[in-house]
Scaffold this active site. Structure first.
Site, PDB file in Angstrom:
ATOM      1  N   PRO A 111      -0.250  -6.530   5.198  1.00  0.00           N
ATOM      2  CA  PRO A 111      -0.220  -5.333   6.045  1.00  0.00           C
ATOM      3  C   PRO A 111      -1.640  -4.883   6.423  1.00  0.00           C
ATOM      4  O   PRO A 111      -2.552  -4.925   5.595  1.00  0.00           O
ATOM      5  CB  PRO A 111       0.468  -4.282   5.173  1.00  0.00           C
ATOM      6  CG  PRO A 111       1.051  -5.002   4.009  1.00  0.00           C
ATOM      7  CD  PRO A 111       0.385  -6.331   3.891  1.00  0.00           C
ATOM      8  N   GLY A 115      -5.372  -1.390   2.524  1.00  0.00           N
ATOM      9  CA  GLY A 115      -6.085  -1.602   1.262  1.00  0.00           C
ATOM     10  C   GLY A 115      -5.847  -2.967   0.649  1.00  0.00           C
ATOM     11  O   GLY A 115      -6.276  -3.229  -0.466  1.00  0.00           O
ATOM     12  N   LEU A 116      -5.186  -3.872   1.369  1.00  0.00           N
ATOM     13  CA  LEU A 116      -4.923  -5.202   0.804  1.00  0.00           C
ATOM     14  C   LEU A 116      -5.872  -6.265   1.358  1.00  0.00           C
ATOM     15  O   LEU A 116      -5.637  -7.458   1.169  1.00  0.00           O
ATOM     16  CB  LEU A 116      -3.462  -5.607   1.031  1.00  0.00           C
ATOM     17  CG  LEU A 116      -2.419  -4.813   0.238  1.00  0.00           C
ATOM     18  CD1 LEU A 116      -1.020  -5.363   0.467  1.00  0.00           C
ATOM     19  CD2 LEU A 116      -2.711  -4.819  -1.255  1.00  0.00           C
ATOM     20  N   GLY A 117      -6.906  -5.838   2.055  1.00  0.00           N
ATOM     21  CA  GLY A 117      -7.949  -6.789   2.450  1.00  0.00           C
ATOM     22  C   GLY A 117      -7.588  -7.673   3.628  1.00  0.00           C
ATOM     23  O   GLY A 117      -8.087  -8.795   3.739  1.00  0.00           O
ATOM     24  N   SER A 118      -6.756  -7.192   4.545  1.00  0.00           N
ATOM     25  CA  SER A 118      -6.321  -8.062   5.648  1.00  0.00           C
ATOM     26  C   SER A 118      -7.497  -8.499   6.535  1.00  0.00           C
ATOM     27  O   SER A 118      -7.526  -9.648   6.992  1.00  0.00           O
ATOM     28  CB  SER A 118      -5.222  -7.406   6.488  1.00  0.00           C
ATOM     29  OG  SER A 118      -5.768  -6.450   7.337  1.00  0.00           O
ATOM     30  N   ALA A 120     -10.715  -9.041   5.716  1.00  0.00           N
ATOM     31  CA  ALA A 120     -11.493 -10.097   5.067  1.00  0.00           C
ATOM     32  C   ALA A 120     -10.697 -11.395   5.022  1.00  0.00           C
ATOM     33  O   ALA A 120     -11.243 -12.484   5.221  1.00  0.00           O
ATOM     34  CB  ALA A 120     -11.881  -9.665   3.651  1.00  0.00           C
ATOM     35  N   ALA A 121      -9.392 -11.285   4.783  1.00  0.00           N
ATOM     36  CA  ALA A 121      -8.570 -12.498   4.645  1.00  0.00           C
ATOM     37  C   ALA A 121      -8.419 -13.227   5.983  1.00  0.00           C
ATOM     38  O   ALA A 121      -8.515 -14.465   6.029  1.00  0.00           O
ATOM     39  CB  ALA A 121      -7.200 -12.149   4.071  1.00  0.00           C
ATOM     40  N   ASP A 164     -14.241  -7.517  -1.201  1.00  0.00           N
ATOM     41  CA  ASP A 164     -13.051  -8.056  -0.509  1.00  0.00           C
ATOM     42  C   ASP A 164     -13.247  -9.526  -0.134  1.00  0.00           C
ATOM     43  O   ASP A 164     -12.414 -10.375  -0.454  1.00  0.00           O
ATOM     44  CB  ASP A 164     -12.785  -7.287   0.804  1.00  0.00           C
ATOM     45  CG  ASP A 164     -12.074  -5.974   0.575  1.00  0.00           C
ATOM     46  OD1 ASP A 164     -12.183  -5.439  -0.540  1.00  0.00           O
ATOM     47  OD2 ASP A 164     -11.427  -5.487   1.525  1.00  0.00           O
TER      48      ASP A 164
HETATM   49  O1  PMV Z   1      -9.420  -0.641   1.806  1.00  0.00           O
HETATM   50  P1  PMV Z   1      -9.986  -1.974   1.493  1.00  0.00           P
HETATM   51  O2  PMV Z   1      -9.003  -2.956   1.028  1.00  0.00           O
HETATM   52  O3  PMV Z   1     -10.835  -2.517   2.588  1.00  0.00           O
HETATM   53  O4  PMV Z   1     -10.954  -1.760   0.219  1.00  0.00           O
HETATM   54  C1  PMV Z   1     -12.108  -0.982   0.358  1.00  0.00           C
HETATM   55  C2  PMV Z   1     -12.849  -0.941  -0.945  1.00  0.00           C
HETATM   56  C3  PMV Z   1     -14.025   0.025  -0.926  1.00  0.00           C
HETATM   57  O5  PMV Z   1     -14.597  -0.023  -2.233  1.00  0.00           O
HETATM   58  C4  PMV Z   1     -13.561   1.443  -0.650  1.00  0.00           C
HETATM   59  C5  PMV Z   1     -15.058  -0.380   0.121  1.00  0.00           C
HETATM   60  C6  PMV Z   1     -15.826  -1.643  -0.211  1.00  0.00           C
HETATM   61  O6  PMV Z   1     -16.434  -2.207   0.713  1.00  0.00           O
HETATM   62  O7  PMV Z   1     -15.843  -2.079  -1.379  1.00  0.00           O
END
Ligand code: PMV
Length: 329
Positions: A111, A115-118, A120-121, A164
């Site tokens: 999704p 917050g699941l890193g889509s 970067a993936a 990520d």
């Molecule tokens: O929301 P995400 O999955 O992109 O995670 C962000 C994590 C943070 O610590 C808030 C930002 C980062 O770059 O580490």
């Protein structure tokens, strides 16, 4: 004609989000059952699954983002397009002046903005597939894919910590510290598997916005925020020890403590709190938000046989989706 395929997993942050941007340790793990995939093939023979018409000769590189049903060429990509940025970066680093006509398809079941890193993936999957397709094997290693995906994230998120891209490129749980000249990236032993449920609030949240907001708070009151970040770092260190010792009760307690600090950073939200309360009331050992917060996903640590009641409680509390994941299985 060969199709070169690569994929990268989603990820969760177990401990230390936000504080990791300021140099504190954090722990993250891949979520392998949700993935981003990229397929690269020579365009003049493009017949991949018969889904798209082959690009006419000379039209260059065509991108197909299947989730969005969006199709465009590299030359017409908007300035802020992350996939165009990834392709150009690889070209530049590898000294490839001109690309052959290519058809590139990207699909993700991670999704978006949750917050699941889509981000970067998808970047990692594309970079790895393209490097392999072009025979640039030196750029397809975990370390290189991670480094280039980080550069793409920097264009979009300003100050990503690097956690990520590291987790999705290496696809291993990692203990991570952002530092110069090189990040500290350590795999660790999971003595007793961690069973998690990952529940989506259904509220999308921009990592960039939330990270900038935390930065504003830090600028306004550095002493207070630095103390919160340092405490998150200590929790991540204690959590690593507890994970290596197989002390699940302690891991859960530390997740709850980390969540309290994230509340104080104002990155939790009513929807996240609602799911966290539901999980803990149904017997979860610990629960917290994961990622940037203000929406996206929360994670609940559960005993291996406790999934059904906690899952039911999360769904009853309005979770949009609940994924099960075991770290160290
Ligand atoms: O929301 P995400 O999955 O992109 O995670 C962000 C994590 C943070 O610590 C808030 C930002 C980062 O770059 O580490």
């Amino acid at each position: 004609m060969t199709v070169t395929e690569a994929s990268a997993p989603g990820k969760i942050i177990l401990f230390g989000e936000h504080a990791v941007v300021y140099g504190q340790p954090a722990i993250a793990a891949p979520v392998s059952q949700v993935r981003a995939r990229a397929w690269v093939e020579d365009a003049d023979a493009a017949a991949y699954a018969g889904a798209y018409a082959p690009a006419p000769a000379g039209s260059g590189v065509c991108l197909h983002l299947t989730n969005l049903d969006y199709h465009y060429t590299l030359s017409e990509a908007p300035a802020d397009d992350p996939f165009a940025a990834a392709i150009r970066l690889l070209q530049q680093e590898a000294g490839v002046q001109t690309l052959p006509p290519l058809s590139i398809t990207i699909h993700s079941d991670i999704p978006i903005a949750s917050g699941l890193g889509s981000g970067a993936a998808t970047a990692a999957a594309l970079l790895r597939a393209l490097a392999r397709h072009l025979g640039l094997d030196a750029f397809a290693s975990d370390a290189q894919v991670s480094r280039l995906a980080f550069a793409v994230e920097q264009l979009h998120h300003g100050t990503p910590s690097g956690i990520d891209n590291t987790v999705v490129a290496y696809e291993k749980p990692v203990y991570f510290v952002r530092q110069q000249p090189q990040n500290r990236i350590e795999p660790f032993t999971v003595a007793s598997p961690l069973s998690l449920l990952i529940a989506d609030t259904g509220v999308s949240s921009s990592t960039k916005t939330v990270v900038s907001d935390v930065r504003r708070q830090w600028q306004a009151d550095p002493a207070r925020l630095d103390a919160l970040f340092a405490r998150c770092g200590q929790i991540a260190d204690q959590a690593r020890q507890a994970i290596e010792a197989g002390d699940i009760a302690q891991v859960g307690a530390l997740m709850n403590q980390n969540q309290e600090l994230l509340r104080q950073m104002t990155v939790s939200s009513p929807a996240l709190e609602h799911l966290i309360t539901a999980a803990l009331s149904a017997g979860a050992i610990g629960a917290k938000l994961s990622g940037a917060g203000r929406g996206g996903n929360m994670i609940a640590l559960i005993a291996a046989d406790a999934a059904p009641p906690v899952r039911a409680a999360l769904l009853a509390a309005g979770a949009r989706a609940v994924l099960a994941s075991v770290i160290g299985a």
